[in-house]
Enzyme design. Structure first.
Site, PDB file in Angstrom:
ATOM      1  N   CYS A 151       0.855  -1.185   0.000  1.00 46.51           N
ATOM      2  CA  CYS A 151       0.000   0.000   0.000  1.00 46.51           C
ATOM      3  C   CYS A 151       0.894   1.238   0.000  1.00 46.51           C
ATOM      4  CB  CYS A 151      -0.982  -0.015   1.171  1.00 46.51           C
ATOM      5  SG  CYS A 151      -0.222   0.060   2.810  1.00 46.51           S
ATOM      6  N   ARG A 154      -3.390  -0.625   5.406  1.00 48.73           N
ATOM      7  CA  ARG A 154      -3.978  -1.698   4.604  1.00 48.73           C
ATOM      8  C   ARG A 154      -3.065  -2.895   4.390  1.00 48.73           C
ATOM      9  NH1 ARG A 154      -5.122   2.008  -0.375  1.00 48.73           N
ATOM     10  NH2 ARG A 154      -3.184   2.841   0.497  1.00 48.73           N
ATOM     11  N   ASP A 201      -8.851   3.076   1.947  1.00 48.61           N
ATOM     12  CA  ASP A 201      -7.756   3.379   2.875  1.00 48.61           C
ATOM     13  C   ASP A 201      -8.312   3.980   4.160  1.00 48.61           C
ATOM     14  OD1 ASP A 201      -5.510   4.144   4.197  1.00 48.61           O
ATOM     15  OD2 ASP A 201      -4.559   5.081   2.456  1.00 48.61           O
TER      16      ASP A 201
HETATM   17  P1  4NP Z   1      -1.863   2.878   4.079  1.00 47.79           P
HETATM   18  O1  4NP Z   1      -2.544   4.231   4.623  1.00 47.79           O
HETATM   19  O2  4NP Z   1      -1.282   3.208   2.712  1.00 47.79           O
HETATM   20  O3  4NP Z   1      -3.008   1.923   3.996  1.00 47.79           O
HETATM   21  O4  4NP Z   1      -0.816   2.475   5.095  1.00 47.79           O
HETATM   22  C1  4NP Z   1      -1.853   5.446   4.743  1.00 47.79           C
HETATM   23  C2  4NP Z   1      -0.990   5.648   5.797  1.00 47.79           C
HETATM   24  C3  4NP Z   1      -0.323   6.852   5.931  1.00 47.79           C
HETATM   25  C4  4NP Z   1      -0.543   7.867   4.992  1.00 47.79           C
HETATM   26  C5  4NP Z   1      -1.409   7.659   3.935  1.00 47.79           C
HETATM   27  C6  4NP Z   1      -2.064   6.446   3.799  1.00 47.79           C
HETATM   28  N1  4NP Z   1       0.131   9.095   5.146  1.00 47.79           N
HETATM   29  O5  4NP Z   1      -0.226  10.060   4.410  1.00 47.79           O
HETATM   30  O6  4NP Z   1       1.045   9.227   5.983  1.00 47.79           O
END
Ligand code: 4NP
Length: 153
Positions: free
Chosen positions: A10, A16, A126
């Site tokens: 991800c 995720r 997300d």
């Molecule tokens: P992930 O979610 O891609 O599912 O781990 C996110 C976690 C952090 C961030 C964006 C999406 N961020 O902008 O830091």
């Protein structure tokens, strides 16, 4: 069955893909395939390298009786396409970044939701943005069962 290495990907590798890693590993163990299928996850950004998974992801896993210990966030590595048999993205942005790094390889690099067209989703939402870790859990769980069917079936 020959050994298979699976990488879930991800953006941040805290919401995720860690959830997918731990849910899928749970299904693999329950199917008695722990010695054959190994599972990891990574993020395309590296923004959270060295951190644990998000508290919401920990809570969702715990609520479903799934262990969440021992996690450290990390970034996708340049040789991951050689180390893994399948690299599974959560959304179109992850997929585009993986294809930029490794080239288009639709048999090996695809979205989890490609395995569950009946879900009506074309990406795993997300929870960093939606706040709904349970929705993400449901999709990751159904997708994990479909992936296990693909590998073991
Ligand atoms: P992930 O979610 O891609 O599912 O781990 C996110 C976690 C952090 C961030 C964006 C999406 N961020 O902008 O830091």
């Amino acid at each position: 069955m020959k050994p298979q290495q699976i990488l879930f990907v991800c953006l941040g590798n805290i919401c995720r893909s860690p959830m997918a890693e731990y849910v899928f590993r749970h299904h693999v163990k329950q199917a008695g395939l722990g010695g054959t299928i190994s599972v990891a996850s990574a993020g395309t950004s590296g923004w959270h390298d060295g951190e644990n998974m998000h508290k919401g992801t920990q809570k969702a896993l715990a609520a479903h009786g799934i262990n969440h210990s021992g996690f450290t966030s990390s970034k996708v590595k340049p040789d991951d396409h050689r180390r893994f048999d399948f690299i599974i993205a959560m959304d179109d942005n992850n997929l585009a970044e993986l294809e930029r790094l490794f080239g288009r390889q639709p048999e090996k690099i695809f979205k989890l939701t490609d395995l569950i067209p009946e879900s009506g989703y074309n990406h795993v939402p997300d929870p960093w943005y939606t706040g709904d870790f349970e929705e993400t859990f449901r999709l990751v769980d159904v997708g994990s069962v479909a992936l296990l069917d693909k590998l073991a079936g």
